[in-house]
Design a protein around this motif. Structure first.
Motif, PDB file in Angstrom:
ATOM      1  N   ALA A 165       0.852  -1.192   0.093  1.00 25.22           N
ATOM      2  CA  ALA A 165      -0.040   0.097   0.172  1.00 25.22           C
ATOM      3  C   ALA A 165       0.875   1.252  -0.035  1.00 25.22           C
ATOM      4  O   ALA A 165       0.375   2.163  -0.814  1.00 25.22           O
ATOM      5  CB  ALA A 165      -0.968  -0.161   1.074  1.00 25.22           C
ATOM      6  N   SER A 166       1.835   1.472   0.825  1.00 26.90           N
ATOM      7  CA  SER A 166       2.697   2.394   0.920  1.00 26.90           C
ATOM      8  C   SER A 166       3.669   2.518  -0.359  1.00 26.90           C
ATOM      9  O   SER A 166       3.606   3.824  -1.004  1.00 26.90           O
ATOM     10  CB  SER A 166       3.933   1.912   2.043  1.00 26.90           C
ATOM     11  OG  SER A 166       3.551   1.831   3.137  1.00 26.90           O
ATOM     12  N   THR A 215       2.554   1.837  -3.519  1.00 29.24           N
ATOM     13  CA  THR A 215       1.555   2.208  -4.484  1.00 29.24           C
ATOM     14  C   THR A 215       1.262   3.673  -4.316  1.00 29.24           C
ATOM     15  O   THR A 215       1.319   4.288  -5.235  1.00 29.24           O
ATOM     16  CB  THR A 215       0.187   1.338  -4.237  1.00 29.24           C
ATOM     17  OG1 THR A 215       0.431  -0.161  -4.582  1.00 29.24           O
ATOM     18  CG2 THR A 215      -0.818   1.639  -5.241  1.00 29.24           C
ATOM     19  N   PHE A 216       1.146   3.945  -3.101  1.00 28.25           N
ATOM     20  CA  PHE A 216       0.738   5.303  -2.730  1.00 28.25           C
ATOM     21  C   PHE A 216       2.116   6.202  -3.246  1.00 28.25           C
ATOM     22  O   PHE A 216       1.538   7.098  -3.894  1.00 28.25           O
ATOM     23  CB  PHE A 216       0.723   5.583  -1.165  1.00 28.25           C
ATOM     24  CG  PHE A 216       0.219   7.147  -0.981  1.00 28.25           C
ATOM     25  CD1 PHE A 216      -0.701   7.886  -1.142  1.00 28.25           C
ATOM     26  CD2 PHE A 216       1.739   7.764  -0.300  1.00 28.25           C
ATOM     27  CE1 PHE A 216      -0.957   9.328  -0.778  1.00 28.25           C
ATOM     28  CE2 PHE A 216       1.331   9.168  -0.039  1.00 28.25           C
ATOM     29  CZ  PHE A 216       0.376   9.847  -0.146  1.00 28.25           C
ATOM     30  N   SER A 252       2.906   6.012   5.333  1.00 23.14           N
ATOM     31  CA  SER A 252       3.662   5.183   4.235  1.00 23.14           C
ATOM     32  C   SER A 252       5.050   5.039   4.697  1.00 23.14           C
ATOM     33  O   SER A 252       5.908   3.904   4.377  1.00 23.14           O
ATOM     34  CB  SER A 252       3.133   5.762   2.851  1.00 23.14           C
ATOM     35  OG  SER A 252       1.896   5.657   2.435  1.00 23.14           O
TER      36      SER A 252
END
Length: 158
Positions: free
Chosen positions: A7-8, A10-11, A40
């Motif tokens: 997730a980090s 991707t962000f 993140s």
């Protein structure tokens, strides 16, 4: 931890692409973007820390297993020698028995030893008689069982 890292990552990729391609992300207020960046960053930091810890653990395991393998390899010849002594094999029979254990045929052993195949057959027959065995497979199994029996129980459980 992996989900947080994904997730980090991707962000940050979306944020970099939006800045490069001049995309406006107006649906997310800047305060939330800043908070997401901080979270993140912590997620990636914890991912790095956990990776280092897991690598250290794996490295210790590899060293322990290598130590056990080296010990077993060193002891292997000792156990074979002890078994050959119990069977009262002659020096020539010991060499032939080792070559049989390594998988050489009578013809190959005769060539290596510079002798005839019939001499090797005689020596193999003598080895089987002294060891109370009937086949090459039994010879190999007998030696392996002796080595395995010498490994401590706690090492076999691992």
């Amino acid at each position: 931890m992996l989900v947080v890292q994904i997730a980090s990552t991707t962000f940050f990729i979306v944020k970099i692409l939006s800045e490069l391609l001049l995309w406006q992300i107006t649906f997310v207020p800047w305060e939330i973007q800043e908070l997401l960046e901080i979270l993140s960053s912590f997620g990636l930091l914890f991912g790095v820390i956990s990776s280092v810890i897991l690598l250290a653990i794996a490295s210790r395991r590899v060293r322990r297993v290598n130590t056990q393998l080296n010990a077993a390899a060193g002891d292997f010849q000792t156990h074979i020698d002890r078994q050959f002594e119990e069977w009262r094999l002659t020096p020539s029979e010991r060499i032939v028995a080792l070559l049989v254990i390594k998988g050489f045929s009578n013809v190959e052993i005769a060539k290596l030893r510079g002798t005839t195949e019939s001499t090797i057959k005689s020596q193999v027959t003598s080895i089987f008689r002294k060891a109370n065995l009937t086949s090459r497979l039994q010879l190999v199994v007998c030696v392996i069982e002796d080595v395995v029996a010498a490994i401590p129980d706690d090492a076999q459980a691992r």
